[in-house]
Design an enzyme around this catalytic site. Structure first.
Site, mmCIF file in Angstrom:
data_model
loop_
_atom_site.group_PDB
_atom_site.id
_atom_site.type_symbol
_atom_site.label_atom_id
_atom_site.label_comp_id
_atom_site.label_asym_id
_atom_site.label_seq_id
_atom_site.Cartn_x
_atom_site.Cartn_y
_atom_site.Cartn_z
ATOM 1 N N SER A 186 52.073 47.419 67.392
ATOM 2 C CA SER A 186 53.343 46.665 67.169
ATOM 3 C C SER A 186 53.916 45.842 68.254
ATOM 4 O O SER A 186 54.890 45.095 67.790
ATOM 5 C CB SER A 186 54.286 47.780 66.600
ATOM 6 O OG SER A 186 54.429 48.831 67.577
ATOM 7 N N HIS A 214 51.768 48.287 60.383
ATOM 8 C CA HIS A 214 51.793 46.728 60.626
ATOM 9 C C HIS A 214 50.932 45.928 59.868
ATOM 10 O O HIS A 214 50.970 44.867 60.228
ATOM 11 C CB HIS A 214 52.281 46.339 62.199
ATOM 12 C CG HIS A 214 53.513 46.809 62.682
ATOM 13 N ND1 HIS A 214 54.462 46.219 62.572
ATOM 14 C CD2 HIS A 214 53.899 48.158 63.126
ATOM 15 C CE1 HIS A 214 55.726 46.811 63.180
ATOM 16 N NE2 HIS A 214 55.144 48.155 63.670
ATOM 17 N N LYS A 244 58.191 48.675 55.721
ATOM 18 C CA LYS A 244 57.798 47.159 56.584
ATOM 19 C C LYS A 244 57.705 46.240 55.417
ATOM 20 O O LYS A 244 58.194 45.515 54.670
ATOM 21 C CB LYS A 244 56.757 47.307 57.604
ATOM 22 C CG LYS A 244 57.162 48.023 58.750
ATOM 23 C CD LYS A 244 56.502 48.452 59.973
ATOM 24 C CE LYS A 244 56.986 49.165 61.214
ATOM 25 N NZ LYS A 244 57.503 50.510 60.595
#
Length: 399
Positions: A186, A214, A244
């Site tokens: 990340s 991610h 996310k």
């Protein structure tokens, strides 16, 4: 009143952090976390959000949540194992398993909870865990909670991993050995060498665990890093977040049915924390349906990310080894990084400074997250501000 000892400790330590450039301030948003945000009445081009695909503000996602709240209520009312499991939770888990290409999946209240839950439910003091040195804090905490022997290997160094895996297995000291890695890291935006990791794992009989917080929605046409490399059949644990690219909140573990059945009876966050609220679950379902039926947002994300990366590189910024939309501008010195972020803020770009302990000392950076929701005009304006901020910082240093 707080004790004098506590007050003295807190005030001293907070002052030290500020002096070292390691302090942090939280500024509430006066509206949604979109490509442009409002703080204290001022608009900013937002480059700090994990809302990769812009789904957090998508009307279809919002409407799904509203309707679910009207039908199921505001909260789930209990833990999953009592009567906090609604038909929506079952539907979400079925869709997550199909999305990740696994037999089953289990949803948690956050991605952080997933790592705290899954690692400690399977690994214990008789085991060992091989963990990439740049793994997320939630993996580190989950490993500690398990009480397994933690063996760190150098970041994405496959020779080091191979050597330490061989030593751990051949020592005969451990009942089980697991290798854990982020799918996408990340802070730097680089991708784990999953094919090599899987080959090493199969050579030594390791359990494989990938945290793809991610990567999901960002790689593999949206299905994630494991799918990107075609390894869905060879990874034991696929961890993901719903906060996310999915744009809502929560997390999940995807894997075999026996693994998920075990987590349902042995993972403490599942057993002892109230389940995800209905509105969040319904919004997640709607988001996953969008991802499975269209790659439009995914393609727009990558177009914007590549455009912004090229722009920053042409301006002379060090963006490290990023292979994904995560685009760090590595400044180095913590105070200088904080100064650079403040200049951007003053000029209308919101890009937070990331410093120790989130990243190692001396590697401070401003992390940029271009999303599918940014327009080309927004990105061009942001690049103009970056260029001006760079010149101002250089003048300050020269003076």
């Amino acid at each position: 009143m707080p004790s004098g000892v506590l007050r003295s400790f807190l005030e001293t330590r907070l002052a030290e952090l500020e002096e070292q450039g390691l302090g942090n301030s939280i500024e509430p948003l006066e509206g949604p976390n979109g490509p442009v945000i409002t703080i204290n009445g001022k608009s900013f081009i937002n480059l700090s959000s994990n809302n990769y695909l812009g789904l957090a503000t998508d009307e279809r996602i919002i409407e799904a949540g509203i309707q679910a709240m009207r039908i199921y209520g505001a909260g789930a009312g209990a833990v999953r194992t009592i009567n906090g499991t609604m038909t929506l939770h079952a539907e979400l888990e079925e869709k997550l398993a199909a999305f990740k290409g696994t037999e089953a999946a289990i949803a948690y209240q956050s991605g952080f909870n997933c790592n705290m839950a899954a690692i400690s439910a399977v690994m214990d003091q008789h085991d060992a865990i091989l963990s990439d040195e740049l793994n997320h804090a939630s993996i580190i905490d989950g490993c500690r909670l398990s009480k397994a022997k933690i063996i760190r290997y150098r970041h994405s160094d496959m020779d080091d991993l191979n050597r330490k895996a061989k030593e751990a297995v051949e020592s005969g000291l451990f009942a089980k050995v697991m290798v854990i890695t982020d799918g996408v890291f990340s802070m730097d935006g680089d991708v784990a060498k999953l094919p090599d990791i899987v080959d090493i794992a199969e050579r030594y009989g390791l359990i494989t665990y990938v945290d793809d917080a991610h990567g999901s929605g960002v790689l593999g046409k949206g299905a994630g890093t494991v799918k990107h490399f075609g390894l869905s059949e060879r990874i034991d644990f696929q961890i993901g977040t719903l906060s996310k690219a999915i744009g809502v909140v929560g997390g999940y573990v995807a894997g075999t049915k026996p693994l998920i059945d075990w987590l349902k009876v042995r993972s403490r966050p599942f057993l002892f924390s109230t389940s995800l609220p209905p509105a969040a679950v319904a919004s997640c379902i709607a988001s996953i349906d969008i991802l499975r039926n269209s790659t439009e947002a995914y393609e727009r994300l990558w177009d914007n990310a590549n455009y912004f990366k090229r722009g920053l590189t042409e301006l002379g910024f060090d963006i490290g080894a990023s292979e994904t939309p995560i685009t760090p501008c590595i400044i180095g010195d913590e105070k200088k990084t904080q100064r650079f972020s403040r200049i951007l803020y003053r000029e209308g770009v919101y890009a937070k400074a990331i410093v120790f302990p989130t990243v190692p000392l001396g590697t401070g950076r401003v992390r940029n997250m271009p999303t599918a929701a940014h327009t080309r005009e927004m990105l061009d304006r942001a690049l103009e501000i970056y260029a001006a901020a760079k010149r101002e910082l250089e003048r300050e240093d020269a003076g």
